[in-house]
Design an enzyme around this catalytic site. Structure first.
Site, mmCIF file in Angstrom:
data_model
loop_
_atom_site.group_PDB
_atom_site.id
_atom_site.type_symbol
_atom_site.label_atom_id
_atom_site.label_comp_id
_atom_site.label_asym_id
_atom_site.label_seq_id
_atom_site.Cartn_x
_atom_site.Cartn_y
_atom_site.Cartn_z
ATOM 1 N N CYS A 1 4.416 9.227 1.414
ATOM 2 C CA CYS A 1 4.762 7.840 1.746
ATOM 3 C C CYS A 1 6.270 7.600 1.602
ATOM 4 C CB CYS A 1 3.928 6.885 0.896
ATOM 5 S SG CYS A 1 3.965 5.188 1.493
ATOM 6 N N HIS B 50 -1.850 8.805 1.331
ATOM 7 C CA HIS B 50 -1.713 9.126 -0.090
ATOM 8 C C HIS B 50 -2.833 10.057 -0.564
ATOM 9 C CE1 HIS B 50 1.437 6.256 -1.395
ATOM 10 N NE2 HIS B 50 1.024 5.538 -0.366
ATOM 11 N N GLU C 109 -2.852 11.675 -3.266
ATOM 12 C CA GLU C 109 -2.997 11.536 -4.734
ATOM 13 C C GLU C 109 -3.855 10.326 -5.102
ATOM 14 O OE1 GLU C 109 -0.738 10.214 -3.036
ATOM 15 O OE2 GLU C 109 0.340 8.617 -4.070
#
Lengths: 232, 118
Positions: free
Chosen positions: A86, A203, A205
């Site tokens: 990002c 994302h 994560e």
């Protein structure tokens, strides 16, 4: 293998990345403040999401001048692994480690949603354990995720299979409707010429636990860890 | 406004320190030179080939208000840089252009233009 998560003023996905590396990958990880310059003890660094420097000037533009970024460039030149997520992707583009730029979303809104991306290349350390053509479900949260580049750059990215992820529908079809932000060629993630630097807007994560709606992102981190283990 | 050549390669190359005190000053060290107030104005605009969704939204709003005859609106950025009087006009322009190229604009998506106000 040791990971580092770079922290700029305004980074806010740093703890998520740290959590995933320590808990799911099970490897040592440090936070690296942006004024540090020594990355010699790390095998991979993650540039996390957030709003470094408040997105002043352009998203990622000012983070490029933090002292750690010169070290990240040297780190990347040594074929070590750099993952930008990002805002991290925006920073890597501003720093010239990845081509193109990320501009305001086509519909102007900040988009916070889950999207599907198709794995376009498994010829990277970040995707080499993934099935080609498989669809990953991951969240996006950005206002400037609209990937732009010139014709020559796009042709080079396509020719060298450096487009790693493209926005798609649930079935893996690349359609205009599945493109959340107007990105050229539905590009959600690309890698460097050396394939050791990757940036993506979604994302992974934040997609490592079923409780959060998806655990597809774990495949990216396990691929990365597998590659590092094999190289060790 | 007259066309000015890009003052590149005249001692303002990449490798040199910024605003070097040893740099040649093309203006004579005359009366008032050191206290002159100059302003560098930098205009950063999206390249014509890059879509400007903000400009499009502004145009739409303006048209809703009843303004007619508008074919396009593009949004850009404007910077005012107060320049130390120790720099001559040519140097101030060169420094502002270098700053615009390296920091204020992203050459992949943006163009810039510099004006010096003395």
């Amino acid at each position: 293998m040791k990971f580092g998560v770079i922290v700029f003023p305004g980074s806010n996905c740093d703890h998520d990345a740290y959590h995933v590396i320590s808990k799911h990958v099970g490897q040592p990880v440090d936070f690296i403040w942006h004024r540090e310059t020594d990355l010699s003890s790390y095998d991979a660094v993650i540039i996390p999401g957030g709003f470094s420097y408040g997105d002043y000037l352009r998203a990622g533009a000012l983070a490029r001048f933090s002292p750690v970024m010169n070290s990240v460039k040297e780190f990347a030149a040594q074929d070590k692994l750099v993952l930008g997520i990002c805002n991290g992707f925006q920073i890597l583009c501003e720093a010239g480690l990845l081509p193109g730029a990320l501009i305001r979303n086509q519909e102007l809104h900040f988009i916070c949603d889950h999207v599907n991306v198709r794995v376009e290349s498994r010829n990277t350390p970040f995707t080499h354990d993934l099935k080609p053509g498989s669809v990953l479900r991951m969240p996006i949260a950005h206002a400037e995720g609209n990937f732009v580049c010139d014709e020559a750059t796009l042709a080079e990215l396509q020719r060298d299979e450096r487009i790693v992820f493209r926005y798609c529908d649930r079935e893996g079809r690349i359609t205009e409707d599945a493109n959340p932000n107007g990105s050229r060629d539905n590009i959600a993630g690309i890698c460097s010429r050396g394939r050791n630097v990757m940036g993506l807007m979604p994302h992974p994560e934040r997609a490592c636990e079923d409780l959060l709606g998806s655990s597809d992102g774990r495949e990216i981190f396990s691929s990365l860890a597998g590659m590092l283990a094999a190289a060790a | 406004m007259s066309e000015l050549p890009l003052p590149l390669g005249e001692g303002w190359g990449e490798g040199l320190p910024p605003c070097g005190a040893t740099s040649p000053n093309p203006l004579p060290e005359g009366e008032g030179t050191n206290n002159a107030i100059m302003k560098a104005k930098v205009y950063v605009t999206l390249k014509p080939s890059v879509l400007d969704p903000q400009g499009k939204a502004i145009k739409h709003s303006v048209e809703l208000l009843g303004y007619g005859g508008i074919s396009d609106i593009r949004q850009g950025k404007y910077f005012e840089i107060a320049v130390d009087g120790s720099l001559g006009e040519a140097q101030a322009r060169a420094e502002a252009e270098r700053m615009a190229r390296e920091v204020l604009s992203n050459p992949i998506i943006e163009d810039f233009r510099v004006e010096i106000e003395t």
